[in-house]
Each structure stands twice: as structure tokens, then as C-alpha cells.
Design a protein around this motif. Structure first.
Motif, PDB file in Angstrom:
ATOM      1  N   GLU A  94      16.202   2.931   6.465  1.00  0.00           N
ATOM      2  CA  GLU A  94      15.321   3.824   5.445  1.00  0.00           C
ATOM      3  C   GLU A  94      14.181   3.250   4.835  1.00  0.00           C
ATOM      4  N   TRP A  95      14.658   1.751   4.604  1.00  0.00           N
ATOM      5  CA  TRP A  95      13.524   1.154   3.683  1.00  0.00           C
ATOM      6  C   TRP A  95      12.041   0.910   4.530  1.00  0.00           C
ATOM      7  N   LEU A  96      12.288   0.430   6.057  1.00  0.00           N
ATOM      8  CA  LEU A  96      11.171   0.341   6.681  1.00  0.00           C
ATOM      9  C   LEU A  96      10.735   1.841   6.938  1.00  0.00           C
ATOM     10  N   LYS A  97      11.188   2.784   6.928  1.00  0.00           N
ATOM     11  CA  LYS A  97      10.559   4.097   7.023  1.00  0.00           C
ATOM     12  C   LYS A  97       9.476   4.477   5.912  1.00  0.00           C
ATOM     13  N   SER A  98      10.203   4.015   4.802  1.00  0.00           N
ATOM     14  CA  SER A  98       9.300   4.293   3.509  1.00  0.00           C
ATOM     15  C   SER A  98       8.211   3.267   3.153  1.00  0.00           C
ATOM     16  N   ASN A  99       8.783   2.076   3.494  1.00  0.00           N
ATOM     17  CA  ASN A  99       7.591   0.803   2.900  1.00  0.00           C
ATOM     18  C   ASN A  99       6.981   0.200   4.110  1.00  0.00           C
ATOM     19  N   GLY A 100       7.411   0.453   5.448  1.00  0.00           N
ATOM     20  CA  GLY A 100       6.629  -0.231   6.510  1.00  0.00           C
ATOM     21  C   GLY A 100       5.150  -0.362   6.388  1.00  0.00           C
ATOM     22  N   ASP A 101       4.529   0.997   6.113  1.00  0.00           N
ATOM     23  CA  ASP A 101       2.988   0.797   5.932  1.00  0.00           C
ATOM     24  C   ASP A 101       2.484  -0.135   4.879  1.00  0.00           C
ATOM     25  N   SER A 102       3.273  -0.589   4.086  1.00  0.00           N
ATOM     26  CA  SER A 102       2.810  -1.399   2.988  1.00  0.00           C
ATOM     27  C   SER A 102       2.976  -2.799   3.518  1.00  0.00           C
ATOM     28  N   LEU A 103       3.563  -3.113   4.539  1.00  0.00           N
ATOM     29  CA  LEU A 103       3.435  -4.534   4.921  1.00  0.00           C
ATOM     30  C   LEU A 103       1.925  -4.821   5.437  1.00  0.00           C
ATOM     31  N   GLN A 104       1.019  -5.223   5.044  1.00  0.00           N
ATOM     32  CA  GLN A 104      -0.130  -5.506   5.490  1.00  0.00           C
ATOM     33  C   GLN A 104      -0.831  -6.499   4.814  1.00  0.00           C
ATOM     34  N   VAL A 105      -1.310  -7.644   5.885  1.00  0.00           N
ATOM     35  CA  VAL A 105      -2.254  -8.600   5.224  1.00  0.00           C
ATOM     36  C   VAL A 105      -3.675  -8.282   5.263  1.00  0.00           C
ATOM     37  N   TRP A 152       4.604  -9.428  13.645  1.00  0.00           N
ATOM     38  CA  TRP A 152       4.615 -10.679  12.823  1.00  0.00           C
ATOM     39  C   TRP A 152       4.468 -10.081  11.289  1.00  0.00           C
ATOM     40  N   LEU A 153       4.472  -8.993  11.194  1.00  0.00           N
ATOM     41  CA  LEU A 153       4.141  -8.506   9.727  1.00  0.00           C
ATOM     42  C   LEU A 153       5.489  -8.251   9.169  1.00  0.00           C
ATOM     43  N   ILE A 154       6.577  -8.249   9.984  1.00  0.00           N
ATOM     44  CA  ILE A 154       7.863  -7.925   9.481  1.00  0.00           C
ATOM     45  C   ILE A 154       8.113  -8.751   8.557  1.00  0.00           C
ATOM     46  N   ILE A 155       7.612 -10.080   8.667  1.00  0.00           N
ATOM     47  CA  ILE A 155       7.902 -11.415   7.656  1.00  0.00           C
ATOM     48  C   ILE A 155       7.778 -11.230   6.202  1.00  0.00           C
ATOM     49  N   MET A 156       6.951 -10.013   6.039  1.00  0.00           N
ATOM     50  CA  MET A 156       6.450  -9.526   4.825  1.00  0.00           C
ATOM     51  C   MET A 156       7.594  -9.010   4.020  1.00  0.00           C
TER      52      MET A 156
END
Ligand SMILES: [Zn+2]
Length: 235
Positions: A224-235, A178-182
């Protein structure tokens, strides 16, 4: 449309839904959220009594859930911002009768009773909001992309994964974190198209990527975006 009621119990809020289809009430605690399903006509005070009798069991479940949650850098106070589809919105915490998180006029608002406006309560309420939005948005996107790609799926599910954005089973069940929605829209689209592409190729072979490229020529940028920014998708 199921009408959800909220009951303020000692130390938690219960989401209550009513249905004709059951004869006795059920309680479950999912990801820290207390969900109660009761027969349509059950009196409010009976529900409250039930919650009181199960109070220690519920609290144990909630405590366990909180222990397991990774420490997040977010603060759950007015002014903190949370991203939805790539845009940041500030949070406003109000005091009053409980109102779940809403995204109104460009900001997230949540209303909690005085004394219950703690970070855990706010985080749980935000999490519910994001999961609901994730389910609605991802369902729309899957329908749209399945048609474009000419694939058939069985079901769409919303999950809490530690280190993945989606999965596609051999039985054509598709699940999303569900975090992908961020993330920005095109990134969400990429994850949707990626999982649907697995209905054709159940691996990450060159054939798989060539198939994905047909519907999403710029998929590499999203990957590539997900690889570098995926960790920032946090509630
Ligand atoms: Zn994959």
C-alpha cells in the motif's frame, strides 16, 4: 577493489577504471555517466586525448539521456533534500576539484569545478551514488532473504525502470529499480522478498501472496505504501 579516477573533460566528467585485462581503452555512456576502462598503465594525457577525440559522440549520448529523463520537481542546489532508506538528507554543493557525492555527517555533499556546478552534473552524480548504494544494499538483503526463504537466485541487477520496482526472470535473474533504495527499509525488504517469492511462484496468484505472508506477515502495508508513495521516490 577497483580504484576509480575522475577526469574533468569539456562538459562532462569521466569515470576511469584501470585493468590488466584489456589492451585498448573502451568508452561507454550509461544513463548519462561516462565510463572509461583503460589498460592499467595508460598515461593520463592519453585518456584525456581519447576523451577529446570522442567529445561530440559522448555529448550526443548525454544529451539524449537528459531529453529522455522525466522532468523532476527536484532542484539540484544546496538545501534540497533527498531520501535514502526513508530518511531525508540535505544536499550541499561545494566548489573545488571534483568529488563524487558522499553521505557524510548527515548530509549529501558533492564538489564540482567552478562553472560545472549545473543541475545535470549534480543529478548525474547523485544518481551514481544511489545506484552504487542500491547495488550494495539490495545484494545484502537478497542474500539474507534468500536464506530465510530457502530459494536460490542466479544474479542480481540494478536497472532504471519506468514503472516497476523489480523483476524476476524465468532463469532466476533478479533485477531491481535502484530508486527503491530511497524508500524506508521495510519497504525495500518487501520488494526483495516479493521478487524472491517469484522464484517459487511466477505469478501473483493467492499461492504467491500466501508464501510471501510467511516471511512478511505485514506485506500488505508495504504494498500500500508503495502504491501511494512510489512516485515520490525520485532523484
Ligand atoms: Zn510480482
Amino acid at each position: 577493489m577497483v580504484q576509480t579516477e575522475y577526469i574533468q573533460a569539456k562538459g562532462f566528467i569521466a569515470e576511469v577504471s584501470r585493468t590488466n585485462r584489456i589492451k585498448s581503452a573502451t568508452i561507454k555512456v550509461e544513463e548519462g555517466t561516462v565510463k572509461v576502462v583503460v589498460p592499467k598503465a595508460l598515461a593520463q594525457e592519453k585518456i584525456a586525448k581519447l576523451l577529446t577525440s570522442k567529445n561530440s559522440w559522448i555529448k550526443e549520448k548525454i544529451a539524449l539521456h537528459r531529453q529522455m529523463q522525466a522532468a523532476s520537481a527536484k532542484q539540484y542546489i544546496s538545501g534540497e533534500s533527498f531520501s535514502y532508506l526513508g530518511r531525508n538528507y540535505r544536499l550541499k554543493v561545494n566548489i573545488g576539484l571534483y568529488q563524487p557525492v558522499k553521505l557524510l555527517n548527515g548530509r549529501f555533499t558533492v564538489t564540482l569545478l567552478k562553472g560545472t556546478d549545473n543541475p545535470e552534473m549534480i543529478k548525474d552524480s547523485l544518481t551514481s551514488w544511489f545506484k552504487q548504494r542500491a547495488e550494495a544494499k539490495l545484494t545484502d538483503k537478497v542474500k539474507r532473504y534468500a536464506q530465510i526463504m530457502g530459494v536460490e537466485y542466479k544474479s542480481i541487477g540494478i536497472k532504471s525502470y519506468k514503472s516497476r520496482w523489480g523483476s524476476c526472470s524465468a532463469d532466476s535473474d533478479i533485477d531491481f529499480n535502484w530508486l527503491i533504495i530511497m524508500a524506508p527499509n521495510r519497504i525495500v525488504d518487501y520488494v526483495v522478498a516479493h521478487e524472491l517469492c517469484h522464484l517459487k511462484h511466477h505469478d501473483h496468484s493467492p499461492k504467491f501472496w500466501r508464501e510471501l505472508e510467511k516471511v512478511m506477515p505485514d506485506y500488505a502495508a508495504s504494498k500500500e505504501w508503495l502504491k501511494s508513495n512510489g512516485d515520490s521516490l525520485q532523484v
